[in-house]
Design a protein around this motif. Structure first.
Motif, PDB file in Angstrom:
ATOM      1  N   ALA A 234       0.818  -1.134  -0.125  1.00  0.00           N
ATOM      2  CA  ALA A 234       0.094  -0.095   0.086  1.00  0.00           C
ATOM      3  C   ALA A 234       0.959   1.165  -0.066  1.00  0.00           C
ATOM      4  O   ALA A 234       0.653   2.228  -0.635  1.00  0.00           O
ATOM      5  CB  ALA A 234      -1.058   0.006   1.188  1.00  0.00           C
ATOM      6  N   VAL A 235       1.960   1.242   0.411  1.00  0.00           N
ATOM      7  CA  VAL A 235       2.909   2.245   0.706  1.00  0.00           C
ATOM      8  C   VAL A 235       3.816   2.235  -0.634  1.00  0.00           C
ATOM      9  O   VAL A 235       4.099   3.740  -1.337  1.00  0.00           O
ATOM     10  CB  VAL A 235       3.953   2.021   1.854  1.00  0.00           C
TER      11      VAL A 235
ATOM     12  N   TYR B 289      18.112  -0.501   0.662  1.00  0.00           N
ATOM     13  CA  TYR B 289      16.946  -0.942   0.079  1.00  0.00           C
ATOM     14  C   TYR B 289      15.688  -0.296   1.005  1.00  0.00           C
ATOM     15  O   TYR B 289      14.649  -0.668   1.197  1.00  0.00           O
ATOM     16  CB  TYR B 289      16.733  -2.290   0.239  1.00  0.00           C
ATOM     17  N   THR B 290      16.041   1.128   1.339  1.00  0.00           N
ATOM     18  CA  THR B 290      15.137   2.068   2.084  1.00  0.00           C
ATOM     19  C   THR B 290      14.105   2.547   1.410  1.00  0.00           C
ATOM     20  O   THR B 290      14.475   3.121   0.137  1.00  0.00           O
ATOM     21  CB  THR B 290      15.871   3.122   2.885  1.00  0.00           C
ATOM     22  N   PHE B 291      12.782   2.652   1.693  1.00  0.00           N
ATOM     23  CA  PHE B 291      11.914   3.506   0.761  1.00  0.00           C
ATOM     24  C   PHE B 291      10.693   3.850   2.084  1.00  0.00           C
ATOM     25  O   PHE B 291      10.551   3.232   2.757  1.00  0.00           O
ATOM     26  CB  PHE B 291      11.414   2.754  -0.385  1.00  0.00           C
ATOM     27  N   TYR B 292      10.207   5.103   1.684  1.00  0.00           N
ATOM     28  CA  TYR B 292       9.283   5.615   2.536  1.00  0.00           C
ATOM     29  C   TYR B 292       8.248   6.097   1.507  1.00  0.00           C
ATOM     30  O   TYR B 292       8.435   6.406   0.537  1.00  0.00           O
ATOM     31  CB  TYR B 292       9.575   6.893   3.258  1.00  0.00           C
ATOM     32  N   GLY B 293       6.980   6.086   1.947  1.00  0.00           N
ATOM     33  CA  GLY B 293       5.793   6.756   1.375  1.00  0.00           C
ATOM     34  C   GLY B 293       5.902   8.202   1.437  1.00  0.00           C
ATOM     35  O   GLY B 293       6.509   8.774   2.209  1.00  0.00           O
ATOM     36  N   THR B 294       5.240   8.739   0.404  1.00  0.00           N
ATOM     37  CA  THR B 294       5.519  10.208   0.301  1.00  0.00           C
ATOM     38  C   THR B 294       5.047  11.074   1.397  1.00  0.00           C
ATOM     39  O   THR B 294       5.726  12.047   1.645  1.00  0.00           O
ATOM     40  CB  THR B 294       4.996  10.732  -0.901  1.00  0.00           C
ATOM     41  N   GLN B 295       4.229  10.362   2.123  1.00  0.00           N
ATOM     42  CA  GLN B 295       3.660  11.197   3.169  1.00  0.00           C
ATOM     43  C   GLN B 295       4.721  11.289   4.553  1.00  0.00           C
ATOM     44  O   GLN B 295       4.706  12.158   5.326  1.00  0.00           O
ATOM     45  CB  GLN B 295       2.500  10.558   3.780  1.00  0.00           C
TER      46      GLN B 295
ATOM     47  N   GLY C  91       7.162   2.313   5.562  1.00  0.00           N
ATOM     48  CA  GLY C  91       8.099   2.080   4.521  1.00  0.00           C
ATOM     49  C   GLY C  91       8.798   0.877   5.183  1.00  0.00           C
ATOM     50  O   GLY C  91       8.495   0.132   5.914  1.00  0.00           O
ATOM     51  N   SER C  92      10.130   0.644   4.386  1.00  0.00           N
ATOM     52  CA  SER C  92      11.017  -0.325   4.834  1.00  0.00           C
ATOM     53  C   SER C  92      12.276  -0.133   4.661  1.00  0.00           C
ATOM     54  O   SER C  92      12.784   0.709   3.898  1.00  0.00           O
ATOM     55  CB  SER C  92      10.606  -1.673   3.886  1.00  0.00           C
ATOM     56  N   THR C  93      13.254  -0.822   5.248  1.00  0.00           N
ATOM     57  CA  THR C  93      14.740  -0.777   5.279  1.00  0.00           C
ATOM     58  C   THR C  93      15.434  -1.965   5.764  1.00  0.00           C
ATOM     59  O   THR C  93      14.777  -2.954   5.924  1.00  0.00           O
ATOM     60  CB  THR C  93      15.501   0.460   6.173  1.00  0.00           C
TER      61      THR C  93
END
Length: 183
Positions: free
Chosen positions: A31-32, A97-103, A79-81
């Motif tokens: 979903a993120v 391998y880190t990502f976050y949702g734009t919020q 997100g995840s890392t």
């Protein structure tokens, strides 16, 4: 006493919690990840597509070092890392391998997550490295704000994907303890 080194400990601050990623977390994390904007500067720009993200997620689960990042106040997944490629030879590990949702962008989440992981890792290793896509300017700037220096360029093949050019950044334990970055 420091607990034994683990690639997937549960870690937390006052605002975020890093939990070991579980197979049951797929829908929540997708979903993120389903927003194409999240992947604009990443080496694989198609990761917002469900089958491509599923491959990424499978690699994360198999790594046994991936985390789900959760907002403690709302219990929302941000997100995840990942911690990976621990090397006893040069006493180092990688974070990536880190990502976050734009919020979460621009709200200090990345800084809090990286500080938490660096403080944990430097209890056990002398150097932490980061693979960052050559086109991922946003992440390159963010990691340099933490004191990381570019030390190499490397082709990196992610689980089931072709090799892509990444820049390797590094923070040493000596530099981190001499100049810790506060939030």
């Amino acid at each position: 006493m420091i607990p034994p080194f683990s690639l997937q400990p549960t870690l937390e601050t006052n605002t975020i919690r890093l939990l070991p990623l579980q197979a049951a977390d797929f829908a929540e994390l997708y979903a993120v990840a389903a927003d194409p904007k999240v992947w604009e500067q990443h080496p694989n720009k198609d990761r917002w597509q469900r089958p491509v993200f599923f491959n990424f997620f499978e690699g994360a689960i198999q790594s046994q070092g991936a985390f789900k990042i959760v907002d403690k106040a709302t219990n929302v997944t941000l997100g995840s890392t990942r911690l990976y490629d621990y090397s006893t030879e040069d006493n180092s590990i990688l974070i990536g391998y880190t990502f976050y949702g734009t919020q979460s962008w621009g709200k200090g989440v990345n800084l809090a997550v990286k500080r938490l992981l660096l403080n944990y890792a430097f209890q056990f290793v002398d150097a932490v490295r980061f693979h960052i896509g050559a086109e991922n300017i946003r992440s390159q700037i963010a990691i340099q704000r933490l004191g990381a220096r570019k030390v190499a360029e490397q082709e990196v093949a992610y689980y089931g994907e072709p090799s892509k050019l990444n820049f390797v950044f590094e923070i040493t334990k000596q530099d981190w303890t001499a100049h810790p970055v506060s939030s």
